[in-house]
Design a protein around this motif. Structure first.
Motif, PDB file in Angstrom:
ATOM      1  N   ALA A 131       0.830  -1.205   0.000  1.00  0.00           N
ATOM      2  CA  ALA A 131       0.000   0.000   0.000  1.00  0.00           C
ATOM      3  C   ALA A 131       0.868   1.260   0.000  1.00  0.00           C
ATOM      4  O   ALA A 131       0.548   2.246  -0.675  1.00  0.00           O
ATOM      5  N   THR A 132       1.967   1.228   0.750  1.00  0.00           N
ATOM      6  CA  THR A 132       2.873   2.378   0.781  1.00  0.00           C
ATOM      7  C   THR A 132       3.519   2.602  -0.579  1.00  0.00           C
ATOM      8  O   THR A 132       3.604   3.734  -1.070  1.00  0.00           O
ATOM      9  N   ILE A 133       3.963   1.517  -1.194  1.00  0.00           N
ATOM     10  CA  ILE A 133       4.560   1.618  -2.534  1.00  0.00           C
ATOM     11  C   ILE A 133       3.551   2.170  -3.521  1.00  0.00           C
ATOM     12  O   ILE A 133       3.863   3.050  -4.333  1.00  0.00           O
ATOM     13  N   GLU A 134       2.330   1.672  -3.455  1.00  0.00           N
ATOM     14  CA  GLU A 134       1.271   2.141  -4.357  1.00  0.00           C
ATOM     15  C   GLU A 134       1.039   3.638  -4.185  1.00  0.00           C
ATOM     16  O   GLU A 134       0.870   4.380  -5.159  1.00  0.00           O
ATOM     17  N   ARG A 135       1.058   4.094  -2.947  1.00  0.00           N
ATOM     18  CA  ARG A 135       0.830   5.526  -2.668  1.00  0.00           C
ATOM     19  C   ARG A 135       1.939   6.379  -3.270  1.00  0.00           C
ATOM     20  O   ARG A 135       1.685   7.418  -3.884  1.00  0.00           O
ATOM     21  N   PHE A 136       3.178   5.935  -3.103  1.00  0.00           N
ATOM     22  CA  PHE A 136       4.290   6.721  -3.635  1.00  0.00           C
ATOM     23  C   PHE A 136       4.372   6.628  -5.149  1.00  0.00           C
ATOM     24  O   PHE A 136       4.825   7.562  -5.808  1.00  0.00           O
ATOM     25  N   GLU A 137       3.927   5.508  -5.720  1.00  0.00           N
ATOM     26  CA  GLU A 137       3.927   5.370  -7.176  1.00  0.00           C
ATOM     27  C   GLU A 137       2.907   6.284  -7.827  1.00  0.00           C
ATOM     28  O   GLU A 137       3.172   6.907  -8.851  1.00  0.00           O
ATOM     29  N   HIS A 138       1.715   6.367  -7.244  1.00  0.00           N
ATOM     30  CA  HIS A 138       0.602   7.023  -7.919  1.00  0.00           C
ATOM     31  C   HIS A 138       0.222   8.388  -7.359  1.00  0.00           C
ATOM     32  O   HIS A 138      -0.362   9.201  -8.076  1.00  0.00           O
ATOM     33  N   ASP A 139       0.503   8.643  -6.094  1.00  0.00           N
ATOM     34  CA  ASP A 139       0.020   9.869  -5.471  1.00  0.00           C
ATOM     35  C   ASP A 139       1.160  10.816  -5.094  1.00  0.00           C
ATOM     36  O   ASP A 139       1.408  11.808  -5.758  1.00  0.00           O
ATOM     37  N   VAL A 140       1.871  10.513  -4.028  1.00  0.00           N
ATOM     38  CA  VAL A 140       2.878  11.428  -3.513  1.00  0.00           C
ATOM     39  C   VAL A 140       4.001  11.663  -4.510  1.00  0.00           C
ATOM     40  O   VAL A 140       4.383  12.799  -4.794  1.00  0.00           O
ATOM     41  N   GLY A 141       4.556  10.578  -5.070  1.00  0.00           N
ATOM     42  CA  GLY A 141       5.705  10.689  -5.945  1.00  0.00           C
ATOM     43  C   GLY A 141       5.529  11.610  -7.131  1.00  0.00           C
ATOM     44  O   GLY A 141       6.310  12.553  -7.335  1.00  0.00           O
ATOM     45  N   PRO A 142       4.497  11.390  -7.974  1.00  0.00           N
ATOM     46  CA  PRO A 142       4.347  12.187  -9.193  1.00  0.00           C
ATOM     47  C   PRO A 142       3.908  13.632  -8.983  1.00  0.00           C
ATOM     48  O   PRO A 142       3.826  14.389  -9.949  1.00  0.00           O
ATOM     49  N   MET A 143       3.620  14.047  -7.747  1.00  0.00           N
ATOM     50  CA  MET A 143       3.083  15.385  -7.524  1.00  0.00           C
ATOM     51  C   MET A 143       4.045  16.487  -7.960  1.00  0.00           C
ATOM     52  O   MET A 143       3.629  17.524  -8.467  1.00  0.00           O
ATOM     53  N   ILE A 144       5.355  16.274  -7.770  1.00  0.00           N
ATOM     54  CA  ILE A 144       6.321  17.309  -8.146  1.00  0.00           C
ATOM     55  C   ILE A 144       6.329  17.487  -9.655  1.00  0.00           C
ATOM     56  O   ILE A 144       6.260  18.611 -10.170  1.00  0.00           O
ATOM     57  N   GLY A 145       6.394  16.387 -10.382  1.00  0.00           N
ATOM     58  CA  GLY A 145       6.350  16.468 -11.839  1.00  0.00           C
ATOM     59  C   GLY A 145       5.044  17.045 -12.346  1.00  0.00           C
ATOM     60  O   GLY A 145       5.023  17.841 -13.290  1.00  0.00           O
ATOM     61  N   ALA A 146       3.930  16.659 -11.718  1.00  0.00           N
ATOM     62  CA  ALA A 146       2.625  17.165 -12.129  1.00  0.00           C
ATOM     63  C   ALA A 146       2.535  18.676 -11.958  1.00  0.00           C
ATOM     64  O   ALA A 146       2.000  19.390 -12.818  1.00  0.00           O
ATOM     65  N   GLY A 147       3.062  19.172 -10.856  1.00  0.00           N
ATOM     66  CA  GLY A 147       3.057  20.617 -10.641  1.00  0.00           C
ATOM     67  C   GLY A 147       3.898  21.348 -11.670  1.00  0.00           C
ATOM     68  O   GLY A 147       3.528  22.426 -12.145  1.00  0.00           O
ATOM     69  N   LEU A 148       5.009  20.746 -12.046  1.00  0.00           N
ATOM     70  CA  LEU A 148       5.879  21.349 -13.054  1.00  0.00           C
ATOM     71  C   LEU A 148       5.181  21.407 -14.410  1.00  0.00           C
ATOM     72  O   LEU A 148       5.222  22.428 -15.106  1.00  0.00           O
ATOM     73  N   VAL A 149       4.510  20.328 -14.779  1.00  0.00           N
ATOM     74  CA  VAL A 149       3.772  20.293 -16.046  1.00  0.00           C
ATOM     75  C   VAL A 149       2.655  21.333 -16.047  1.00  0.00           C
ATOM     76  O   VAL A 149       2.470  22.081 -17.020  1.00  0.00           O
ATOM     77  N   ALA A 150       1.900  21.405 -14.953  1.00  0.00           N
ATOM     78  CA  ALA A 150       0.794  22.353 -14.882  1.00  0.00           C
ATOM     79  C   ALA A 150       1.278  23.794 -15.005  1.00  0.00           C
ATOM     80  O   ALA A 150       0.648  24.627 -15.681  1.00  0.00           O
ATOM     81  N   ARG A 151       2.409  24.090 -14.388  1.00  0.00           N
ATOM     82  CA  ARG A 151       2.967  25.442 -14.502  1.00  0.00           C
ATOM     83  C   ARG A 151       3.390  25.738 -15.937  1.00  0.00           C
ATOM     84  O   ARG A 151       3.235  26.852 -16.434  1.00  0.00           O
TER      85      ARG A 151
END
Length: 208
Positions: free
Chosen positions: A43-63
């Motif tokens: 469950a922890t791995i899943e969270r970091f794979e799909h939620d917490v981890g990609p947030m930095i890249g997602a914010g960069l793309v949105a900007r």
């Protein structure tokens, strides 16, 4: 970079097989001794794979979607932008960003290993590390994308980028229609890990 017709890249890659085996053996030992619970680990791995981890890249793309000058700078010199923003972490010593646009679709693979911009995308998904994905994506990218749920127009140019220990890639997906005037925070919710690898489009705003 590879096109639809194969590849001939001979660069050096990291060897992830031994560390992966050691990690799996350690996990098995911890579970066997009752120190760790496999479901909680998964469950922890899943969270970091799909939620917490990609947030930095997602914010960069949105900007980049709302700031054309930032978009241009990212495509020209992503390393400088990432450094200015204070992003630190594993496997982004040199990062290149490739933009999808009408008629052009980019996708990322690592043919000999699983090189991946961890600090921007979090943990790599298991399928990214699989021998099948690594081998087939350079030979038949359209078929692989179709099997993963992404069907491209026949005349779309495919560009397959082979990551290495020297260079990691991140895809800048196209901004979905109907998001004019959206704030960066809301746009970032449309940017998925898979869209930044290039195996999916950004999420449909109608589902948000």
């Amino acid at each position: 970079m590879h096109d639809d017709h194969g590849h001939g890249n001979t660069h050096d890659h990291c060897d992830a097989s031994s560390p992966q085996i050691r990690v799996e053996a350690l996990e098995d030992l911890l579970v066997e001794r009752g120190i760790a619970d496999r479901e909680r680990i998964d469950a922890t791995i899943e969270r970091f794979e799909h939620d917490v981890g990609p947030m930095i890249g997602a914010g960069l793309v949105a900007r980049a979607w709302v700031d054309s000058s930032l978009r241009t700078r990212l495509l020209d010199d992503a390393d400088a932008v990432v450094a200015e923003l204070g992003v630190r972490g594993a496997e982004i010593e040199h990062i290149e960003i490739k933009a999808n646009e009408p008629g052009v679709h980019n996708v990322v693979v690592c043919t000999l290993c699983s090189c991946y911009p961890w600090a921007l995308l979090g943990l790599p998904p298991n399928w990214y590390k699989s021998p099948e994905y690594r081998a087939r994506m350079v030979r038949e990218p359209r078929a692989v994308l179709s099997e993963m749920g992404l069907d491209l127009e026949p005349d779309t140019e495919m560009r397959v980028w082979d990551s290495s220990s020297e260079t990691r890639f991140l895809v800048l997906p196209e901004r979905p229609a109907g998001t004019e005037g959206w704030p960066v925070e809301r746009l970032a919710e449309l940017v998925t890990r898979d869209s930044m690898i290039g195996v999916a489009r950004a999420a449909d705003p109608g589902n948000q």
